[in-house]
Write a protein that holds these residues in place. Sequence first.
Motif, PDB file in Angstrom:
ATOM      1  N   ASP A   5       8.887  10.213  -2.904  1.00 39.70           N
ATOM      2  CA  ASP A   5       9.463   9.323  -2.032  1.00 39.70           C
ATOM      3  C   ASP A   5       8.256   8.053  -2.060  1.00 39.70           C
ATOM      4  N   VAL A  49       6.635   4.728   0.046  1.00 41.39           N
ATOM      5  CA  VAL A  49       6.654   3.876   1.297  1.00 41.39           C
ATOM      6  C   VAL A  49       5.802   2.585   1.049  1.00 41.39           C
ATOM      7  N   SER A  60       4.514  -0.817   2.319  1.00 39.03           N
ATOM      8  CA  SER A  60       3.766  -1.163   3.629  1.00 39.03           C
ATOM      9  C   SER A  60       3.904  -2.718   3.752  1.00 39.03           C
ATOM     10  N   SER A 111      11.218   3.653   1.370  1.00 34.50           N
ATOM     11  CA  SER A 111      11.106   3.106   2.972  1.00 34.50           C
ATOM     12  C   SER A 111      10.205   2.262   3.119  1.00 34.50           C
ATOM     13  N   GLU A 146       7.606   0.250   5.775  1.00 37.80           N
ATOM     14  CA  GLU A 146       6.986   0.566   7.010  1.00 37.80           C
ATOM     15  C   GLU A 146       6.258  -0.698   7.345  1.00 37.80           C
TER      16      GLU A 146
END
Length: 587
Positions: free
Chosen positions: A428, A430, A432, A460, A462
Amino acid sequence: MSENRGLIAVVVILLIALIGVVCVGVGALVYCPQPGSLCAGLFGAPNNVSQNNPSQPQPTGAPNQNQGQNQNPNQDPSSGSSAPAGNVLRLPGGSGMGGDPPTLDPANTSDVESATYIVEIFSGLVGFNKDLKIVPDLAEKWDVSNDGKTYTFTLRQNAKFHDGRPVTAQDVKYSLERAADPRTRSTVSPLYLGDITGFMDKYTGKATEVSGVKVIDNYTIQIDIDKPISYFLAALAHPTSYVVDKFNVESGEQPWYLKPNGTGPFKLAQWDQGQQIVLEKNADYYGDVKPSVDRIEFMLGGGSAMTRYENGDLDATRVSIADIERVSDPASPLNKELSVDPQLSTSFIVFNTRKPPFDDPKVRMAFAMSVDREKLNDVVFKKMSTVATGILPQAFPGFNPDLKGIPYDPEGAKKLLAESKYASGLPDIVWSTVGGGGTAGSDVQAIAEMLKENLGANISVEQTDWATYLSQINGTNIDFQMFDIGWSADYVDPHNFIGLLFRGGSLNNWSGYDNPAVNQLIDAASVEPSLEKRIGEYQQAEEKILQDAPVLPLTYGRDYWLTKPYVKGAFYPPLVIERLKYITLAR
């Protein structure tokens, strides 16, 4: 102006207007490159100037001031009932973003937003003129030794701090040594001043002073550098070397820069968090061009900047992606007030080579080849920017028009991923980015969807505020796995991009990239006296960097501004330089 990079980096100042948003690199001036994001309002906000708060200003979020459209697009843009009395210029905050700057401390300046104010309030030994040429500033002249390693500066005897105290060589020495002091915690000063003999010894705590900075007399200072680099004076123009007043800095006020005793053409008169910053003319300014405008009011809040401009409450405004189509229409009354200026800036997606899966160059290249930048620029950015083929921006020394760059090739990307050590499955990931909650910027969403569709990557997002974001990307231990950022030139030399961002061990090497062959080319170019040979070495380094794909260059910036006809002398330079002193009002 990155910010904390630079500027001042700076960053480089220096401002990209993908969407009309720039967060600035006076170089190492970094900026927030997201056209469809909330980045415009997410800056660290200091406390009200009128308060005496011993704590460091805390970051805060503010709504984007550039996203709304005017309720009445047919209104005459030159009309408005709220024109201020007196010789007052009204602008959106900083570089046009509308938010509070993370800092006004020159030694810690790495973003465009902070540098925009700092270059007006403070000044250094040298600076840039309107043509981006290095010119004397606090120094009236300098001499360089035959070996190119000793610079002797003679100061102007009429230069004064805002309180009237003369600027002396002791002030210059104090300011440079403060930038090197570990207690100042400057993440950008080594990038611009690290070539000064003894600077890094003090920065790392091995010495109590910078041996290469010597006071000859009250108005003469000598600076020795380790090697004869051609861009030293340009690096010295970065705000991190600007002169500050020791008595001001050590007054006990925290933070001291809420009441700065600078030397620049304007004084900080007021700073109301999230509302406005006010500069007033320095009547005793030493420069050849004296400021004309008595008062400049930067609006940090209060709704859409475009609406305020059309209502006559602002004298200039940056154009966002929400308004670009109508102001570009030749039939619009706004079109004749529009200026479009190329910026010396490049936006990137950064892959942290120290974090899986981006420790594998095949994965990095697969990700880079999965992003359709042409489609992104056409659909999301509405062609406000130009698709980047390389690291160096267009019209920059060393820009290679023959460089093909990283292609969009989804099938080739799938093949590379299958050959990588993550062929059995990606972890996975992230991403930013700068934001204030809710939905991420439209560009981030679009790119994440491309990566999912082409590679099956599960990404994902952030989000964090701008000031915190800057603090996370400066230094050598960046925790972000993947992130987006822009770099705006601090000075016009390839080293400002290639050397600062990709030399192994550089504090602004966001990706942790470290290729010995690239390092060797950068080191050779930095001391090469022949401009032609230097550019050739930097171009070779650029090609190798793109082959290793520690970053994906996305776009080159363009600046879009509307300016009222009565504002004379306004210009929007591709670097963060002092420019407000050239403006006059003819209303």
